[in-house]
Design a protein around this motif. Structure first.
Motif, PDB file in Angstrom:
ATOM      1  N   GLU A 199      -9.418   3.768   1.315  1.00 33.41           N
ATOM      2  CA  GLU A 199      -9.995   4.618   0.280  1.00 33.41           C
ATOM      3  C   GLU A 199     -10.031   3.928  -1.076  1.00 33.41           C
ATOM      4  N   VAL A 200      -8.936   3.294  -1.462  1.00 38.06           N
ATOM      5  CA  VAL A 200      -8.904   2.626  -2.762  1.00 38.06           C
ATOM      6  C   VAL A 200      -9.658   1.307  -2.706  1.00 38.06           C
TER       7      VAL A 200
ATOM      8  N   ALA B 196       0.832  -1.209   0.000  1.00 41.11           N
ATOM      9  CA  ALA B 196       0.000   0.000   0.000  1.00 41.11           C
ATOM     10  C   ALA B 196       0.861   1.251   0.000  1.00 41.11           C
TER      11      ALA B 196
ATOM     12  N   ARG C 178      -4.807   4.492   2.458  1.00 40.02           N
ATOM     13  CA  ARG C 178      -4.879   4.087   1.049  1.00 40.02           C
ATOM     14  C   ARG C 178      -5.670   2.794   0.891  1.00 40.02           C
TER      15      ARG C 178
ATOM     16  N   GLY D 254       2.528   2.244  -3.198  1.00 42.05           N
ATOM     17  CA  GLY D 254       1.657   2.688  -4.277  1.00 42.05           C
ATOM     18  C   GLY D 254       1.304   1.603  -5.259  1.00 42.05           C
TER      19      GLY D 254
END
Length: 378
Positions: free
Chosen positions: A363-364, A86, A360, A89
């Motif tokens: 949210e993703v 995470a 992350r 990226g």
């Protein structure tokens, strides 16, 4: 990760614990026990999260003291991979596998291929790669039974030894740590202690020597130490890890197994910076605060050592070394960002890194609730 200990009794209680009884992020989606009597295979595949994509993480081959220790290690390592991927990226979740046994004694083609079939049975939920005790040649064997494997040899279309970019990424994180602590990204003239000069550590030593650092090393393997000394005669050798920790150092780099930072080692550390390649360096929750209270700048392990997973993840789409190296170089900037967030929030860097990774994933990962034509949730 900031939580790598097991306070409850028994590994099953950890796996089946209610959400309210677990630490943040400490629930796993799936744990698979793999057993093939004829080959002697005993393995554990732990999938922590697929919120961001398939769970990618290496296969560790190690002679554990007990099967429960092996499961605990798989759980901790899988959780760490979720946070590592995470923060790097990557559109990948976190998983890890362990094969129980001494690889120098029981590793065979048949055993590896049996393991590969278990990986294939998960139909892409878990993608494996190298770790302690497994090598590129092993991934080539495993790949004869499963398509869900990375870190294969270049002649087989793979990324090769992921230790190369793991060490490069650790070096970038160390440069960023030096920038934050001393105002310069160079290790020139700094005394750096490297505990473990095996697959990753010896590459890290090469970067440090080229940068002008004074390097001190130790390893349980005399052959590993001799290899480093042969390549870099200026490198000093400490008697063992306790001696290295107590030596006069500017930077300490744990590059062996986990739990290197604990109640015994932190009080005697002389280094101002800790930045290394080992996974799960914090032995239990609270160690990150102990480091901060002593004024020691700790670079979260899964941030520093993400270069390897960046390398093997690139293989999934057709490997390009320069592209992967460019991504791994960004670990420098991410490390500085984590230090800035930590100072702004008044928390240790390990906590700041956890928060950013969890943000992350949440949210993703939430986007998977938006269903696409012909797809199912998740």
């Amino acid at each position: 990760m900031t939580d790598v200990s097991e306070a409850r009794s028994g590994v099953l209680s950890r796996i089946f614990a209610a959400e309210a009884d677990t630490a943040p992020g400490d629930s796993h989606e799936q744990v698979v026990l793999c057993h093939d009597r004829d080959t002697g295979l005993k393995a554990v595949i732990a999938i922590h999260s697929t919120a961001l994509g398939p769970a990618l993480g290496g296969t560790r081959f190690h002679a554990y003291a007990s099967e429960e220790d092996a499961v605990q290690d798989a759980l901790n390592l899988a959780r760490g991979m979720s946070y590592k991927n995470a923060l790097a990226g990557l559109d990948l979740g976190g998983g890890k596998a362990v094969i129980i046994g001494d690889p120098t004694k029981i590793k065979t083609e048949a055993l590896l291929r049996a393991y590969g079939r278990f990986v294939q049975s998960l139909n892409g939920r878990y993608v494996t790669a190298c770790d302690v005790g497994t090598y590129v040649a092993d991934m080539d064997v495993i790949a004869r039974e499963t398509e869900f494997v990375t870190g294969r040899s270049p002649e087989n279309g793979g990324a090769g030894d992921s230790s190369v970019l793991t060490a490069f990424g650790v070096f970038q994180a160390m440069r960023a740590s030096a920038q934050h602590r001393w105002g310069t990204p160079s290790l020139k003239g700094r005394r750096v202690g490297v505990a473990g000069v095996g697959k990753v550590g010896h590459y890290l030593v090469e970067h440090l020597v080229e940068d002008g650092a004074q390097v001190v090393v130790t390893d349980v393997s005399e052959a590993a130490v001799n290899r480093v000394r042969a390549a870099h005669p200026s490198v000093e050798v400490a008697a063992d890890t306790p001696a290295l920790i107590r030596a006069d150092l500017d930077v300490y780099a744990p590059c062996a197994l986990g739990g290197a930072l604990n109640d015994e080692t932190v009080p005697v550390l002389t280094a101002q910076i800790v930045c290394g390649a080992a996974n799960n360096q914090l032995a239990h929750p609270g160690v990150e605060k102990d480091l901060a209270d002593r004024g020691i700048l700790y670079t979260p392990d899964y941030l520093a050592n993400a270069g390897g997973v960046i390398q093997v993840a690139d293989e999934i789409h057709g490997f390009n070394f320069e592209r992967a190296k460019a991504k791994a170089a960004k670990i420098f900037d991410t490390t500085l960002e984590i230090f800035a967030r930590a100072e702004a929030d008044g928390v240790p860097p390990a906590v700041a890194a956890d928060r950013l990774a969890e943000k992350r994933m949440a949210e993703v990962g939430r986007l998977r609730t938006i269903l696409l034509p012909g797809s199912r949730r998740g």
